[in-house]
Design an enzyme around this catalytic site. Structure first.
Site, PDB file in Angstrom:
ATOM      1  N   LYS A 177      33.505  60.162  40.955  1.00 21.92           N
ATOM      2  CA  LYS A 177      32.222  59.679  40.429  1.00 21.92           C
ATOM      3  C   LYS A 177      31.601  58.706  41.428  1.00 21.92           C
ATOM      4  CE  LYS A 177      33.395  61.586  36.215  1.00 21.92           C
ATOM      5  NZ  LYS A 177      34.488  61.693  35.258  1.00 21.92           N
ATOM      6  N   HIS A 222      33.727  55.618  34.806  1.00 28.48           N
ATOM      7  CA  HIS A 222      32.292  55.361  34.979  1.00 28.48           C
ATOM      8  C   HIS A 222      31.952  53.905  35.277  1.00 28.48           C
ATOM      9  CE1 HIS A 222      31.321  59.452  33.757  1.00 28.48           C
ATOM     10  NE2 HIS A 222      32.283  59.313  32.859  1.00 28.48           N
ATOM     11  N   SER A 275      31.668  57.841  28.450  1.00 26.77           N
ATOM     12  CA  SER A 275      31.045  58.780  29.374  1.00 26.77           C
ATOM     13  C   SER A 275      29.770  59.431  28.851  1.00 26.77           C
ATOM     14  CB  SER A 275      32.049  59.863  29.780  1.00 26.77           C
ATOM     15  OG  SER A 275      32.598  60.486  28.645  1.00 26.77           O
TER      16      SER A 275
END
Ligand SMILES: *Cc1c(COP(=O)(O)O)cnc(C)c1O
Length: 388
Positions: free
Chosen positions: A239, A207, A179
């Site tokens: 995200k 991610h 991250s």
């Protein structure tokens, strides 16, 4: 003085002295490439809204419509009466999309990670974690009571040596995309190392999910790993999907075990059903609109080309996370402030989030950015970053 008040006061003063004090921004706009803070518009390069779906009209409309039908609160935990049709449908869609037998929703990624680790592991087990794993994975490993070992970042040989020395059930956990660094874990090699030793591999793809892979199914799609290679797959919805919550995907056995035993799943109110419906819409967009991933890839290449020409200290990242190493915390903060004065928001990431001496600007790109906006960022970096 009360001992807790005294301790807090001293810790806060120390944070200020170390240039590690955190302040929150208050946004007066939706999340997007442009955000409003204190009456001023900024170009935003610090959100994880990688596909630009957080304020997408279709996602917003679906949230509204589902709130009309299901209300706002879920009213209870999943095991009592908080589990509704949109939750069920989203779990099925996520299982289908990731090619796993089943998926289970959690209220957040932090809850999912600590929930999985504390329910699967027990005293006497071994848990191996990459040094740069997300805090929620490290916390989950520590909370689990298993023997906790960190291995050097992406060092498969070091992990193998640790596994061979362990004896007893071993569990390996990594981020799919790290991250704060943006680089990827060597998943195929990790999966081989684990399979050869009957260790289970868990991948947190917060991610990578939605961003990596031809279909956007993430790091495991790129590595070509099904649930035999990665028995525990976790990703967040806050995200690339632009909503909120998280999920774990894997075998029937895994998911049923979590439903029965994961305290973080059982003892908390279910996410609002309308939010699950909004996530379904975002997932449909993610599947239909591959141009978002393609545009994002082109922006990443454009940024790296420009930053290379400026001789900025790029890191080895092919993801939308493009950190620039500043070194000490004060320097990272000063660079962040200089960019802010020019109308750009970039996160200055400092210890303890990253190791001491590796404070950095964490630049994140989104499919919602235009090429011109990336060029503006490069131009500002060219002015603000000190020449060597
Ligand atoms: C953001 C993040 C989490 C936490 O997810 P939330 O839904 O925000 O709680 C977990 N793991 C990684 C790698 C993350 O980046």
């Amino acid at each position: 003085m009360n001992p807790f008040a005294q301790r807090l006061g001293e810790a806060l003063a120390q944070r200020r002295r170390d240039n590690l004090y955190r302040e929150r921004l208050t946004l007066d706009s939706a999340q997007g490439p442009q955000v409003r803070v204190d009456g001023r518009d900024y170009l935003n390069f610090c959100s994880n809204d990688y596909l630009g779906l957080a304020a997408h009209p279709r996602v917003v409309a679906r949230l509204r419509a589902a709130a009309g039908e299901y209300g706002v609160g879920s009213g209870a935990s999943h095991l009592v009466c908080g589990h509704s049709a949109p939750h069920e449908e989203l779990e099925e869609a996520l299982a289908d999309f990731t090619g796993r037998p089943r998926a289970l929703l959690y209220s957040s990624g932090y809850m999912a990670n600590t929930g999985v680790l504390t329910s699967l592991l027990r005293r006497g087990d071994h848990v191996f974690e990459d040094r740069l794993n997300h805090a929620s994975l490290l916390d989950g490993g520590l909370f689990s009571g298993a023997r906790f070992k960190r291995f050097a970042h992406n060092d498969v040989a070091a992990l193998e040596a640790g596994l061979d020395a362990a004896g007893g059930p071993s569990f390996v956990v990594v981020d799919g995309v790290f991250s704060m660094d943006g680089d990827s874990a060597p998943l195929a090699a990790l999966a081989r190392a684990c399979a050869a030793r009957e260790a289970w591999l868990m991948v947190d793809d917060a991610h990578g999910f939605g961003v990596l892979g031809e279909r956007g199914a993430g790091s495991v799609e790129v590595a070509g790993l099904d649930d035999a290679g990665v028995p525990v797959l976790m990703a967040t919805l806050g995200k690339a999907l632009g909503t909120a919550g998280a999920f774990v995907a894997g075998s029937q056995l895994l998911i049923e075990g979590l439903i029965q035993h994961s305290r973080n799943y059982i003892y908390t109110t279910a996410l609002p059903p309308a939010l699950a419906a909004a996530s379904l819409e975002a997932l449909a967009l993610l599947r239909e609109e591959s141009w978002r991933r393609e545009h994002l890839r082109a922006l990443i290449a454009r940024f790296r080309r420009g930053a290379g020409q400026l001789e900025l200290p790029l890191m080895a990242s092919a993801s939308p996370i493009q950190p620039l190493l500043a070194g000490d915390a004060a320097r990272a903060v000063a660079l962040g402030e200089a960019l802010r004065e020019r109308g750009l928001l970039v996160g200055a990431i400092r210890p303890p989030t990253v190791p001491r001496g590796t404070a950095r600007l964490r630049i994140t790109l989104s499919a919602a950015h235009s090429e011109a906006q990336v060029d503006r960022l490069l131009d500002a970096l060219g002015h603000c970053w000190p020449r060597r």
